[in-house]
Scaffold this motif. Sequence first.
Motif, PDB file in Angstrom:
ATOM      1  N   GLN A   1     -11.048  -7.257   7.730  1.00 13.88           N
ATOM      2  CA  GLN A   1      -9.694  -7.541   8.648  1.00 13.88           C
ATOM      3  C   GLN A   1      -9.011  -8.680   7.886  1.00 13.88           C
ATOM      4  O   GLN A   1      -7.537  -9.496   7.832  1.00 13.88           O
ATOM      5  CB  GLN A   1      -9.695  -7.723  10.245  1.00 13.88           C
ATOM      6  CG  GLN A   1      -8.114  -7.609  11.008  1.00 13.88           C
ATOM      7  CD  GLN A   1      -7.162  -6.873  10.474  1.00 13.88           C
ATOM      8  OE1 GLN A   1      -8.254  -6.102  11.215  1.00 13.88           O
ATOM      9  NE2 GLN A   1      -6.440  -6.548   9.881  1.00 13.88           N
TER      10      GLN A   1
ATOM     11  N   SER B   1      -9.725  -1.493   9.302  1.00  9.50           N
ATOM     12  CA  SER B   1      -8.742  -2.597   9.398  1.00  9.50           C
ATOM     13  C   SER B   1      -7.504  -2.393   9.588  1.00  9.50           C
ATOM     14  O   SER B   1      -6.634  -1.560   9.046  1.00  9.50           O
ATOM     15  CB  SER B   1      -8.663  -3.763   8.527  1.00  9.50           C
ATOM     16  OG  SER B   1      -8.399  -3.268   7.312  1.00  9.50           O
TER      17      SER B   1
ATOM     18  N   ILE C   1       2.425  -6.881   5.249  1.00 12.30           N
ATOM     19  CA  ILE C   1       1.997  -7.598   4.347  1.00 12.30           C
ATOM     20  C   ILE C   1       2.939  -7.184   3.045  1.00 12.30           C
ATOM     21  O   ILE C   1       2.379  -5.947   2.807  1.00 12.30           O
ATOM     22  CB  ILE C   1      -0.028  -7.726   4.923  1.00 12.30           C
ATOM     23  CG1 ILE C   1      -0.067  -6.207   3.622  1.00 12.30           C
ATOM     24  CG2 ILE C   1      -0.185  -8.000   5.349  1.00 12.30           C
ATOM     25  CD1 ILE C   1      -2.025  -6.213   3.440  1.00 12.30           C
TER      26      ILE C   1
ATOM     27  N   PHE D   1      -3.099  -3.446   8.756  1.00  4.98           N
ATOM     28  CA  PHE D   1      -2.940  -4.609   8.309  1.00  4.98           C
ATOM     29  C   PHE D   1      -0.949  -4.381   8.889  1.00  4.98           C
ATOM     30  O   PHE D   1      -0.247  -3.467   8.484  1.00  4.98           O
ATOM     31  CB  PHE D   1      -2.780  -5.146   7.130  1.00  4.98           C
ATOM     32  CG  PHE D   1      -4.193  -5.310   6.653  1.00  4.98           C
ATOM     33  CD1 PHE D   1      -4.325  -6.594   6.788  1.00  4.98           C
ATOM     34  CD2 PHE D   1      -5.144  -4.787   6.314  1.00  4.98           C
ATOM     35  CE1 PHE D   1      -6.094  -7.554   6.637  1.00  4.98           C
ATOM     36  CE2 PHE D   1      -5.992  -4.628   6.291  1.00  4.98           C
ATOM     37  CZ  PHE D   1      -6.747  -5.738   6.189  1.00  4.98           C
TER      38      PHE D   1
END
Length: 127
Positions: free
Chosen positions: A108, A79, A84, A81
């Motif tokens: 995810q 996944s 964040i 990101f």
Amino acid sequence: MAYSDFKLQELVKIFALSLQETPDYFGTIQPVAPSDHLSLTLQRNLNLAVSINTEKARSELIIAPVLLEVKQQFDGQISLFSGIDFTVDSQQGLNGVCDFLISRSPEQLFVQAPVLTLVEAALRNLW
């Protein structure tokens, strides 16, 4: 404290780390050819990213497409990101926003360990 505020010498002391410098660490890994899409995207974006000359532009126009390619190459088994909050232990200063984070988990919707964080996606030394 943001992750980017840490310096390597501080990290070694605070967390009692030991460094292992391995020359040619990835020397046995076979290169993976980029997709035609990534090659074209980088060809189109590189001059613009250099001209704008900000970390944000480099992050969006160069780093993000490369990481999307990595996710594609791993066939959805990781996944990805972006931007964040990644608070691990705020009392020890392990908190802040990561430019990018990759998890070995395909989940995810939220971050699961193990993770690889890219705190500052800077490419200043490439040109």
